[in-house]
Design an enzyme around this catalytic site. Structure first.
Site, mmCIF file in Angstrom:
data_model
loop_
_atom_site.group_PDB
_atom_site.id
_atom_site.type_symbol
_atom_site.label_atom_id
_atom_site.label_comp_id
_atom_site.label_asym_id
_atom_site.label_seq_id
_atom_site.Cartn_x
_atom_site.Cartn_y
_atom_site.Cartn_z
ATOM 1 N N ASP A 1 41.297 42.121 41.626
ATOM 2 C CA ASP A 1 40.619 41.596 40.451
ATOM 3 C C ASP A 1 41.185 42.321 39.232
ATOM 4 O O ASP A 1 41.866 43.339 39.357
ATOM 5 C CB ASP A 1 39.113 41.849 40.600
ATOM 6 C CG ASP A 1 38.323 41.334 39.418
ATOM 7 O OD1 ASP A 1 38.677 40.269 38.877
ATOM 8 O OD2 ASP A 1 37.354 42.002 39.017
ATOM 9 N N GLY B 1 39.195 35.809 37.001
ATOM 10 C CA GLY B 1 38.526 34.686 36.336
ATOM 11 C C GLY B 1 38.793 34.660 34.852
ATOM 12 O O GLY B 1 38.329 33.770 34.147
#
Length: 1136
Positions: free
Chosen positions: A334, A617
Site C-alpha cells: 500500500d 487507492g
C-alpha cells in the site's frame, strides 16, 4: 494414521519384534506438543477477534442510548457516533450537529486517503436530532444487496408517504472515522460480514509454506521407500526359508499358523515395516513447529524492529510461515501510511525569481539541514503554529521589509484554498483541509504573517501582519483533474478585484502574460531543482481584474452555473477565459514525507531480486510522485508506461503497444500464444537489459484483468522493474496478488496498514500489517506486524533468510540421521536370515530421536547463522538462494538419502568386518550380537554428532551444551541401562547387562569406532572443502570476509550519503478530486452561530536521504547500504 497402524501391529506377537513403547512414546510426545501449539495459536487469534468484536457503540434502545458491543449490532438499529469514533456498520446518515445534516469522515481504512470527505443526510431526516424524534422514526429502506463496491450505493427511503433516493453521499461505511463533527445519528443498513468493508476482505485461507508441501511429498516418498525395503527383505526371507531355513525346522519348527515360506515372507514384511518405521519422521513435524515457534520469538524480541515512538515491537502472529519470509519474490505494498507518513511539509519556495529554504554559511556555501540547525523564530506572530519549522531567515526578512511579491505570495496561499477553519479557543486554530498538502500551504502562510482566520460564503478573513483584513469572496474556480488548478476571485478592502491561482506549472505557465516570460524561465529552473529533491511543486500566479470586464464575465458565470446540459464544459470555458494573462508570483515546494528508511529499504529489496508493486487507492499523480520519491521510478528509466484506457479495446491496445516496445513486434506474444508466453516468460525477463515501469489506474486494471488480457498484463508487468496500480479497490488489490500467485511460481508478500489492505494481506502467501494511523484491522488480519515499512528489510533479509537457511539445514540433517540410523537394520537383515531381528537395543531405538539427537539438531535449527545479521543487510544478494529454493529441494533430498545410505552401510560393514577378525586382549572371542549392537550404536551417535558439529556455522553456549551434552547423556544412559542394578530390578526389559562396560573397555572397539567415524565423516568434509575452494558461492565469500574482518577487528569506513536526483515535477500539492468550492459558496457547511477558523498542527520536518540510482542490471554488481550511513557499497552478486 500410519503410526497408529504400526502401534497396532506391534501388539501382534507373530509380527512385532519390538516392544510397544518404541513407537508409542515418540507418538504421544508429538501429539501433545502439536496440540498445545495449535491451541495456543487459536487462543491468540480468538483474542485478536475479540478486540474488534467487543468495541462499543451507542445504540438507541427503548428511547435511550445504551452501549452495545459491535458484534451485537443489527440491521435497523439507530446508533450515535461521536467525533473521532470508528463507524461500526454501514449506516444511513440521519442527522448531525452540523447544518443541513452534514458530517465529515476520514476513509483511510477504505481507500487509503486521509483527506476528509463530506456526507450529508437527507433534508427530511436532518432535523432528527433528539432521541424522541429518533424513537418515532419508522422509515423503511429498500436497497441493493451486500456487495464490495465502496464508491456506489443505491437505495430508497420510504417515509411519511414519500420516497427519497439514497446514494453513497448519504452513507457512512464501516471503517470510516467521524472527524470534526461532534455527533451524528445513523440507521444500520448492513452489519457484520455484510458490510462493504468485510465484503472486500476476502476469504481467510489456510496458509502453508513451500517447505510444508515439500515435506508432505517427501514423507510419501519415504513411505514408498519403506514399502520397497519391506518387500525386498520379505522376498529375501521367503527365499532364505525355502533354501536354508527348512534345514533348521528340526529344532526351530515354524509356528502353527506359519504354513509356508511365502507366508513367512508375508509376516516378515510387516515385521520389517515396524522395525524400519523409524525412517518415517515421526517427530519431524513437531520439531519443525518448535523451530518455527523459536524463530517467531526471535522476531518478536528483535530490538532493531522496535519503534520507540509508538512503543511497538514486531510481532509474528503466526508460527507457520517463518521460512517463507526467506523466499519472497513479490512484495505488494500500500502507499498511504505504509510508504508515506501522509504528512506534508512546506520546505522551499521561489518568489519573484529568488529561492528560499536553503541555509548558507558565511562563505555562501549551502549547508545541509539537520536536527541541530537553528529554525526561524516565529514567536513574534502570536498565531503561529509551533509545529511549523523553516530554516531560511531571508524569507522572514523579506516579509518584514514588506516585499510586495513575498506578501502577495503568502496572501495567495491564505486565500486560494477550500480549507475550513475552527478556532477552538483564542488563538488556537485548527485547519480542516481537504488534503494534507493544502493544509501545509495554509499553515505556511499563517506562520509568515498571513493567517487564515475565518470564512463565510461571501467573505474570507485574514490576519495580515497582525491586522484583520476581510476579503469579499466573489467566485471560486474549483479544481478538477482536467484543469489541474484552482483560482479564487476576491475584492480587497481597497475595492480592487484580484484573481489568485495555483496549480500545475505546466498549466499555469500556458496562461501567463508575456511580461512574465523571463520570470517563468527562472522559476522553471527552480522547479527542476525542487523536483530533483523529490518535492511536490505548485506554480502561483495572480491577475488584476477590471470591474466592467468582471461584471460581464460574472453574468456569464451565473448563467452557466444554472444550465442543465453541458454545465461543466461551459464553466470550464469561462474559467479559462478569465484566467488568461496571469502574472507569475513564484512556486512552492512541499515534501510528502516518506516513512523513515523507505528509499533504503526499497533499494535493498530490489538488490535482493524482490519486485515491489505498489497497489494504492490514491490518485495516479500522487502515486507516481511517491514512486519517484522512493526511487521506484527514475528519470533514467527507458520508459514509464501509463495505462489509462477507458474501454477494453483501448487497454488491450495500450498493453500490446507497451509490450512490443519492450520486446519488439516480432517477440511480443499474441493472445493465442499464452502457453508459449508462459514457457518463455522467465527467459524473456532475464534478457531485458533496459528498465521499464508500468503505471495503471483502477478502471484500466478492471479491463486488463479480463481473462483474455490478464496474461498480457502479467507478462508486461513482469518485464517492468516497477509496477504501480492506483485508484484500485481493496478487491482489485487481492485480484492482482491472486493473478501473480496463480501464474508465477513465486512467494508473494502483501503489506499495508488499513482495512482496505486486508483482502490482499489475506490473499498473499504472507501478510504483513503495519501498526499505523489507520486502525488495527490490517494487523488483526496479518501474519506478521511491524510498526514501519523499513522494518520489512530486516524481517526478510535477516529473519526470513535465517529461518529458511536454518530450516533447510535442519531438514537435511534430520533426514540424514534417520537414514543412517534406520538403514543399518536393512543391511543386518541380509546376515540374520531376514528374521526381522533388530541390531540395536530397544531402548536405544526409543531414545535415539527423542533424547540422543533431538536437542543438537534443534539447537542448530534455532541458532545457526551462515553470516551475521549485519552482513545479511549489507549483501542483499545473499537472499537469492531462498527465492530459487536452492538450499533444500528434491535434489538435495536425494543427495541426503545417498549420504544417509552410504553412512549406514559404513556403520554396519566396518564393525562387521572388524569383528570377524577381532579378539580381546586376553585372546578370547569379542564377537557377539550385543557387543556388535553397542559398537554400532556408539559409532552412530558419535558420527551424527560430529557431522552436526561440522555443519554448524555459528556456535553458541546452547549449541555447545546440547551437542556435547547429548554425547554425555548417551553414555550415561547406556551404562545405566546395562548396569547390574537395572537388570536386577527390570530383568526382562534390560537384558544387555554389563555389555557396555565389557565392550567399551576394549581398545580395539574404540579403534573400530574411531575408524568408522573417520571413514563416514572425512569424504563429506573433503567434498565441502573442495566446493568452497573451487566453486564458492556468495555466502562462502561473505563468510570468508566476515571471518577476516573479525580477525582484523573493526574497520573505520568513510562513506557519504547520496541524494536522489530527478527532474520529475509533481504539481499536485492540493486535492486531486473535485473540490469544495460549490459547497463553500453555498454556505451549507457554515456554522449557524459562529464562524470558525483553523490550523493544521505542523510537524517537525526531517531531512530525507535519497538514494542514488541503484543498479543497471541485477546480476552485475549489487549496491547495498551501510546500516549507519545509508551509503551504498558494491559487492559481487554472483551466486554459483
Amino acid at each position: 494414521m500410519s503410526e497408529l497402524r504400526y502401534f497396532s501391529s506391534q501388539l501382534i506377537p507373530g509380527i512385532s519384534s519390538l516392544s510397544w513403547f518404541t513407537t508409542i512414546v515418540p507418538l504421544v510426545m508429538v501429539l501433545v506438543i502439536t496440540a498445545v501449539k495449535d491451541a495456543t495459536d487459536d487462543y491468540f487469534r480468538y483474542k485478536s477477534d475479540q478486540q474488534v468484536n467487543n468495541r462499543l457503540s451507542q445504540v438507541l434502545i427503548s428511547g435511550s442510548l445504551q452501549n452495545e458491543k459491535w458484534m451485537k449490532i443489527r440491521v435497523g438499529d439507530i446508533i450515535k457516533l461521536e467525533n473521532n469514533q470508528f463507524v461500526a456498520a454501514d449506516i444511513l446518515l440521519l442527522s448531525s450537529c452540523e447544518p443541513y445534516g452534514l458530517c465529515y469522515i476520514e476513509t483511510a481504512e477504505l481507500d487509503g486517503e486521509t483527506n476528509l470527505k463530506v456526507r450529508q443526510a437527507l433534508t427530511i431526516t436532518s432535523d432528527l436530532g433528539d432521541l424522541s424524534k429518533l424513537t418515532d422514526f419508522d422509515g423503511k429502506v429498500i436497497c441493493e444487496p451486500p456487495n464490495n463496491k465502496l464508491d456506489k450505493f443505491t437505495g430508497t427511503l420510504f417515509w411519511r408517504d414519500s420516497k427519497h433516493p439514497l446514494d453513497n453521499d448519504n452513507m457512512l461505511l464501516r471503517g470510516c472515522v467521524l472527524r470534526n463533527t461532534e455527533w451524528c445519528f445513523g440507521l444500520v443498513i448492513f452489519a457484520g460480514l455484510q458490510t462493504k468493508l468485510m465484503q472486500n476482505c476476502g476469504r481467510t485461507t489456510f496458509k502453508s509454506t513451500s517447505i510444508d508441501k515439500l515435506m508432505n511429498t517427501l514423507v510419501l516418498w519415504i513411505f514408498a521407500f519403506l514399502i520397497c525395503m519391506g518387500v525386498i527383505l520379505a522376498i529375501g526371507n521367503t527365499i532364505w526359508e525355502s533354501w536354508t531355513g527348512r534345514h533348521f525346522q528340526v529344532f526351530l519348527p515354524w509356528d502353527e499358523f506359519q504354513s509356508s515360506a511365502v507366508f513367512s515372507g508375508f509376516l516378515t514384511f510387516w515385521s520389517y515395516i515396524i522395525i524400519l518405521n523409524t525412517v518415517m519422521p515421526i517427530s519431524l513435524y513437531v520439531s519443525v513447529e518448535v523451530l518455527r515457534l523459536g524463530h517467531s520469538y526471535f522476531i518478536n524480541w528483535d530490538q532493531r524492529m522496535y519503534h520507540s515512538q509508538t512503543d511497538t515491537a514486531a510481532e509474528a502472529r503466526t508460527t507457520t510461515l517463518n521460512e517463507e519470509l526467506g523466499q519472497v519474490e513479490y512484495v505488494f505494498s500500500d502507499k498511504t501510511g505504509t510508504l508515506t507518513q501522509n504528512i506534508m511539509v512546506f520546505k522551499k519556495c521561489s518568489i519573484n525569481g529568488q529561492t528560499y529554504g536553503d541555509v548558507y554559511d558565511e562563505f555562501k556555501q549551502k549547508v545541509e539541514i539537520t536536527e541541530k540547525t537553528a529554525c526561524v523564530d516565529f514567536s513574534s506572530n502570536l498565531l503561529y503554529d509551533r509545529g511549523f519549522k523553516f530554516y531560511d531567515c531571508r524569507l522572514v526578512e523579506a516579509i518584514k521589509l514588506e516585499d510586495p511579491a513575498a506578501q502577495d505570495f503568502f496572501r495567495l496561499l491564505a486565500l486560494c484554498h477550500t480549507v475550513m477553519p475552527e478556532e477552538k479557543s483564542e488563538g488556537h486554530l485548527v485547519y480542516q483541509a481537504q488534503s494534507p498538502d493544502e493544509g501545509a500551504l495554509v499553515t505556511a502562510a499563517r506562520n509568515f504573517g498571513f493567517v487564515f482566520r475565518a470564512r463565510t460564503p461571501e467573505t474570507i478573513t485574514l490576519c495580515e501582519m497582525g491586522r484583520a483584513v476581510t476579503y469579499q469572496l466573489l467566485a471560486i474556480l474549483d479544481f478538477n483533474n482536467v484543469r489541474k488548478r484552482m483560482s479564487v476571485i476576491v475584492r480587497n478592502p481597497q475595492g480592487q478585484i484580484k484573481l489568485y491561482s495555483k496549480g500545475a506549472d505546466t498549466v499555469i505557465f500556458d496562461l501567463l502574460d508575456p511580461s512574465s516570460e523571463d520570470l517563468k524561465c527562472t522559476t522553471s529552473v527552480h522547479l527542476n531543482e525542487f523536483a530533483g529533491e523529490g518535492l511536490r511543486t505548485l506554480a502561483l500566479a495572480y491577475k488584476d481584474l477590471d470591474e466592467d470586464h468582471f461584471e460581464v464575465w460574472m453574468k456569464k458565470f451565473l448563467y452557466a452555473s444554472t444550465v442543465i446540459e453541458n454545465r461543466e464544459d461551459q464553466l470550464a470555458v469561462l474559467f479559462e477565459e478569465i484566467e488568461q494573462g496571469l502574472k507569475l508570483l513564484g512556486a512552492t515546494a512541499i515534501e510528502d514525507k516518506l516513512q523513515d528508511g523507505v528509499p533504503e529499504t526499497v533499494a535493498s529489496l530490489n538488490l535482493a531480486d524482490i519486485k515491489i508493486w505498489v497497489l494504492t487507492g490514491d490518485k495516479l499523480e500522487t502515486a507516481m510522485n511517491i514512486g519517484y520519491s522512493c526511487n521506484m521510478l527514475r528519470d533514467d528509466m527507458n520508459e514509464v508506461f501509463v495505462l489509462t484506457g477507458c474501454t477494453l479495446l483501448e487497454v488491450q491496445q495500450q498493453l500490446r503497444s507497451a509490450k512490443e516496445q519492450i520486446l519488439g513486434p516480432g517477440r511480443a506474444s499474441s493472445a493465442g500464444d499464452v502457453e508459449k508466453a508462459e514457457m518463455f516468460a522467465d527467459v524473456l525477463e532475464e534478457t531485458i537489459i533496459e528498465e521499464y515501469a508500468l503505471v495503471i489506474n483502477g478502471h484500466s486494471l478492471a479491463h486488463a484483468m479480463e481473462p483474455q488480457l490478464e496474461h498480457v498484463l502479467l507478462d508486461l508487468a513482469c518485464l517492468c522493474k516497477t509496477v504501480i496500480c492506483c485508484r484500485v479497490t481493496p478487491m482489485q488489490k487481492a485480484q492482482v496478488v491472486e493473478l501473480v500467485k496463480r501464474h508465477k511460481r513465486a512467494v508473494t508478500l502483501a503489506i499495508g496498514d488499513g482495512a482496505n489492505d486486508v483482502s490482499m494481506i489475506k490473499t498473499a502467501h504472507i501478510g504483513v500489517g503495519i501498526s499505523g494511523q489507520e486502525g488495527m484491522q490490517a494487523v488483526l488480519s496479518s501474519d506478521y506486524s511491524v510498526a514501519q515499512f523499513r522494518y520489512l528489510r530486516c524481517l526478510l533479509l535477516v529473519h526470513g533468510r535465517w529461518s529458511y537457511f536454518r530450516m533447510c539445514n535442519f531438514l537435511w540433517y534430520f533426514f540424514y540421521k534417520n537414514f543412517a540410523f534406520t538403514l543399518v537394520h536393512f543391511w543386518y537383515g541380509f546376515f540374520c536370515g531376514f528374521s526381522a531381528q533388530t541390531v540395536y537395543d530397544q531402548w536405544f531405538i526409543t531414545l535415539f530421536n527423542i533424547v540422543y539427537t533431538s536437542l543438537p539438531v534443534l539447537a542448530m535449527g534455532l541458532f545457526d547463522q551462515d553470516v551475521s545479521d549485519q552482513n545479511s543487510l549489507r549483501y542483499p544478494s545473499l537472499y537469492k538462494p531462498g527465492q530459487q529454493n536452492l538450499l533444500f529441494n528434491k535434489r538435495q533430498f536425494f543427495l541426503c538419502l545417498v549420504q544417509g545410505v552410504s553412512t549406514s552401510s559404513l556403520l554396519f560393514f566396518i564393525p562387521f568386518a572388524a569383528f570377524s577378525v577381532m579378539e580381546k586382549e586376553d585372546g578370547s572371542d569379542l564377537s557377539g550380537q550385543q557387543v556388535f549392537a553397542v559398537t554400532i550404536a556408539t559409532s552412530l551417535v558419535i558420527v551424527v554428532t560430529v557431522q552436526i558439529g561440522l555443519d554448524t556455522h555459528y556456535w553458541t553456549v546452547v549449541n555447545n551444551f546440547f551437542v556435547w551434552g547429548s554425547l554425555i547423556v548417551y553414555f550415561a544412559i547406556l551404562f545405566a541401562m546395562q548396569s547390574d542394578g537395572m537388570f536386577g530390578i527390570f530383568t526382562s526389559n534390560f537384558p544387555f547387562v554389563g555389555t557396555a562396560r565389557n565392550c567399551l573397555s576394549e581398545k580395539s572397539v574404540w579403534l573400530v569406532i574411531l575408524l568408522t567415524t573417520v571413514v563416514c565423516v572425512v569424504p563429506g568434509l573433503a567434498v565441502s572443502f573442495l566446493r568452497v575452494e573451487l566453486f564458492p558461492t556468495l555466502t562462502d565469500k561473505v563468510r570468508h570476509v566476515q571471518q577476516f574482518r573479525k580477525r582484523q577487528g573493526p574497520q573505520e569506513q568513510s562513506l557519504r550519503r547520496v541524494r536522489r536526483t530527478s527532474s520529475h515535477r509533481s504539481a499536485y500539492a492540493f486535492s486531486h478530486q473535485q473540490g469544495y468550492g460549490e459547497l463553500i459558496t453555498s454556505g451549507k457547511n457554515m456554522k449557524m452561530s459562529t464562524v470558525s477558523s483553523a490550523s493544521s498542527p505542523g510537524r517537525t520536518p526531517q531531512s530525507s536521504t535519497w538514494i542514488e540510482n541503484m543498479l543497471k542490471r541485477k546480476n552485475a554488481v549489487s549496491c547495498v547500504f551501510d546500516e549507519s550511513t545509508g551509503a551504498p557499497l558494491k559487492t559481487d552478486s554472483t551466486e554459483n
